[in-house]
Design an enzyme around this catalytic site. Structure first.
Site, PDB file in Angstrom:
ATOM      1  N   HIS A   1       0.843  -1.195   0.000  1.00 28.18           N
ATOM      2  CA  HIS A   1       0.000   0.000   0.000  1.00 28.18           C
ATOM      3  C   HIS A   1       0.876   1.243   0.000  1.00 28.18           C
ATOM      4  O   HIS A   1       1.858   1.318   0.726  1.00 28.18           O
ATOM      5  CB  HIS A   1      -0.895   0.012   1.242  1.00 28.18           C
ATOM      6  CG  HIS A   1      -2.043   0.962   1.122  1.00 28.18           C
ATOM      7  ND1 HIS A   1      -3.245   0.606   0.555  1.00 28.18           N
ATOM      8  CD2 HIS A   1      -2.174   2.271   1.462  1.00 28.18           C
ATOM      9  CE1 HIS A   1      -4.064   1.643   0.562  1.00 28.18           C
ATOM     10  NE2 HIS A   1      -3.428   2.669   1.109  1.00 28.18           N
TER      11      HIS A   1
ATOM     12  N   ASP B   1     -13.753   2.790   6.862  1.00 27.08           N
ATOM     13  CA  ASP B   1     -12.693   3.531   6.158  1.00 27.08           C
ATOM     14  C   ASP B   1     -13.186   4.015   4.803  1.00 27.08           C
ATOM     15  O   ASP B   1     -12.895   5.136   4.396  1.00 27.08           O
ATOM     16  CB  ASP B   1     -11.439   2.674   5.965  1.00 27.08           C
ATOM     17  CG  ASP B   1     -10.455   3.376   5.033  1.00 27.08           C
ATOM     18  OD1 ASP B   1      -9.987   4.467   5.412  1.00 27.08           O
ATOM     19  OD2 ASP B   1     -10.201   2.892   3.924  1.00 27.08           O
TER      20      ASP B   1
ATOM     21  N   ARG C   1     -13.043  12.441   4.029  1.00 26.21           N
ATOM     22  CA  ARG C   1     -11.776  13.178   4.246  1.00 26.21           C
ATOM     23  C   ARG C   1     -11.311  13.836   2.963  1.00 26.21           C
ATOM     24  O   ARG C   1     -10.764  14.943   2.971  1.00 26.21           O
ATOM     25  CB  ARG C   1     -10.700  12.211   4.776  1.00 26.21           C
ATOM     26  CG  ARG C   1     -10.929  11.799   6.213  1.00 26.21           C
ATOM     27  CD  ARG C   1     -10.043  10.612   6.592  1.00 26.21           C
ATOM     28  NE  ARG C   1      -8.646  10.888   6.410  1.00 26.21           N
ATOM     29  CZ  ARG C   1      -7.750   9.999   5.936  1.00 26.21           C
ATOM     30  NH1 ARG C   1      -8.137   8.765   5.642  1.00 26.21           N
ATOM     31  NH2 ARG C   1      -6.499  10.325   5.797  1.00 26.21           N
TER      32      ARG C   1
ATOM     33  N   SER D   1      -6.489   4.491   8.411  1.00 25.80           N
ATOM     34  CA  SER D   1      -7.122   4.221   7.114  1.00 25.80           C
ATOM     35  C   SER D   1      -6.363   3.111   6.377  1.00 25.80           C
ATOM     36  O   SER D   1      -6.948   2.128   5.921  1.00 25.80           O
ATOM     37  CB  SER D   1      -7.129   5.519   6.287  1.00 25.80           C
ATOM     38  OG  SER D   1      -7.378   5.260   4.938  1.00 25.80           O
TER      39      SER D   1
ATOM     40  N   LYS E   1      -7.710  -1.316   6.382  1.00 23.24           N
ATOM     41  CA  LYS E   1      -8.074  -2.149   5.224  1.00 23.24           C
ATOM     42  C   LYS E   1      -7.031  -3.214   4.946  1.00 23.24           C
ATOM     43  O   LYS E   1      -7.364  -4.296   4.454  1.00 23.24           O
ATOM     44  CB  LYS E   1      -8.424  -1.324   3.991  1.00 23.24           C
ATOM     45  CG  LYS E   1      -7.471  -0.275   3.580  1.00 23.24           C
ATOM     46  CD  LYS E   1      -8.106   0.624   2.507  1.00 23.24           C
ATOM     47  CE  LYS E   1      -7.174   1.778   2.242  1.00 23.24           C
ATOM     48  NZ  LYS E   1      -7.736   3.047   2.684  1.00 23.24           N
TER      49      LYS E   1
HETATM   50  N1  URA Z   1      -4.074   6.021   1.621  1.00 20.21           N
HETATM   51  C1  URA Z   1      -5.081   5.523   2.371  1.00 20.21           C
HETATM   52  O1  URA Z   1      -5.517   4.396   2.171  1.00 20.21           O
HETATM   53  N2  URA Z   1      -5.575   6.281   3.325  1.00 20.21           N
HETATM   54  C2  URA Z   1      -5.131   7.512   3.584  1.00 20.21           C
HETATM   55  O2  URA Z   1      -5.630   8.126   4.493  1.00 20.21           O
HETATM   56  C3  URA Z   1      -4.085   8.042   2.806  1.00 20.21           C
HETATM   57  C4  URA Z   1      -3.571   7.260   1.824  1.00 20.21           C
END
Ligand code: URA
Length: 440
Positions: free
Chosen positions: A82, A161, A168, A183, A187
């Protein structure tokens, strides 16, 4: 308990209890807490912050707000990756196929664009027919058969999220360490992989611009993952300059194909190899040097490009576009952004490039906006290169001349030309594991 009191407590700088955080996430997920109160709490968290305990609790509550996927029926070590978000960051679509070509299983859920940054799911949708929403059975079967599958965050994976992320995006509450950590990790924990590689971006185009804060974010996310039994690594990487040359969905898919065909930009190719090597390492395939070699071989042999094609086909995408990228629809209008003076490009502000690309139509300004897949920017020059007065620095693509002019106006703030070349900066700045921080 009233959400009003939870907002008030955080607004006044208080520490939220585990019960209060659970109450917020449950109420928000169930639709009992409306967006306006959730937005107010997000803004209070943005200004007052959260400590490690609050962040870990928020992460776990968000992870548990929906299904916790069990990937154990897919054999082998499953590795996820990620990025905290960048401009021109299309590495997931390069490294998942590289890792899969090396025998690693990648079951990845990706996000859509957030603020000025692009999202993998939006980029994938630029490929005609590509499905990013699959049933669990189909997702598992593609991962098992091909080695990688990338889909959007399905309805019931960390739904808290999913909704908070969208909120957000439009309430200026993205760039907060606790909100980003919870966040990302909610996930990732819900998605069920055994190991997770994080790419924490820092610099002008990142949500976390300051290096020490980026390292702190990396450490916090690594700790949350390790405490949940995951094998974790985080790379802190540069996002001062857009990654590669393409910004915008179809343009970025074309660049992904270029890298996988061995003719991509040097910075994007290098960071992709480093990320892929670390994923392969997390899967236990050898020493870091051996894993780097495996990644290079997968790229050079074309095996990684073949994996991208196989994954695309399995998800309904038209592979002929990957083989012949000229097929992607081009924007109706093309503009040229030129150097005002001659010299050396000393700065290319990624955030401004990202904002210009949203103005062109490549990202969303508000919830539910449509994306123009053909819109975006191609950099003809990058930081450190020379430009003569009047030379093209970037081409901009959009559906109207108005958008082109608006973006060119924004870009005036993006580029600095000096007499002296800028100091060279590393692309990979640090590597954070459970027990160490290596700086490069
Ligand atoms: N990527 C994410 O999944 N969440 C964030 O808050 C910022 C970047």
């Amino acid at each position: 308990m009233r959400i009003y009191d939870v907002i008030l407590k955080k607004r006044n700088g208080g520490e939220l209890s585990d019960t209060e955080i659970a109450f917020f996430i449950k109420g928000f997920t169930d639709g009992e807490i409306p967006d306006y109160q959730a937005s107010a709490l997000l803004m209070a968290i943005f200004f007052e912050g959260m400590n490690e305990r609050e962040t870990a609790t928020l992460t776990m509550e968000m992870a548990k707000s929906g299904d916790m996927v069990d990937l154990s029926e897919i054999p082998g070590v499953k590795v996820d990756k990620h990025s905290t978000g960048g401009v021109g960051d299309k590495t997931s679509l390069i490294i998942a196929p590289i890792a899969a070509a090396c025998g690693v299983r990648v079951a990845k859920m990706s996000g859509r664009g957030l603020g000025h940054t692009g999202g993998t799911v939006d980029k994938m949708k630029a490929i005609p027919g590509m499905r990013t929403s699959l049933s669990q059975a189909e997702f598992f079967s593609i991962v098992e058969k091909i080695g990688c599958s990338i889909i959007g965050q399905t309805g019931n994976i960390a739904p808290a999220d999913k909704r908070l992320y969208a909120l957000r995006d439009v309430t200026a509450t993205v760039d907060n360490l606790s909100l980003i950590a919870s966040s990302v990790m909610s996930k990732k924990l819900a998605a069920g992989s055994d190991a997770i590689l994080l790419d924490v971006k820092t610099g002008s185009g990142a949500f976390v611009k300051n290096l020490e804060n980026a390292i702190a974010l990396a450490r916090e996310m690594v700790a949350i993952g390790e405490n949940s039994g995951k094998r974790m690594l985080a790379l802190v990487t540069d996002m001062d300059t857009p990654l590669g040359c393409a910004i915008g969905n179809a343009l970025e898919i074309i660049e992904v194909c270029d890298v996988l065909k061995g003719r991509g930009p040097a910075d994007l190719t290098e960071i992709s190899l480093v990320l892929a090597a670390n994923m392969i390492y997390l899967a236990g395939r050898g020493t870091p040097d051996e894993c780097r070699k495996l990644a290079e071989e997968a790229l050079e042999s074309g095996a990684a490009f073949d994996k991208l094609c196989e994954m695309t086909e399995a998800q309904g995408g038209d592979v002929s576009y990957l083989n012949d990228t000229e097929k992607f629809a081009r924007a109706e209008c093309i503009g040229e952004f030129k150097a005002e003076r001659g010299g050396c490009i000393s700065r290319m502000d990624s955030e401004v490039f990202g904002t210009a690309s949203v103005t062109l139509g490549a990202g969303r300004k508000k919830l539910g906006d449509d994306i123009d897949f053909a819109a975006g920017i191609i950099l003809e020059k990058k930081t450190g290169e020379r430009a003569e007065a009047g030379e093209i620095i970037a081409r901009v693509y959009a559906s109207s001349e108005d958008k082109i002019e608006a973006a060119k106006d924004i870009l005036k703030e993006a580029v600095e030309i000096s007499d002296e070349p800028p100091a060279k900066k590393p692309l990979i700045i640090a590597r954070v594991s459970k027990n160490s921080i290596e700086r490069f």
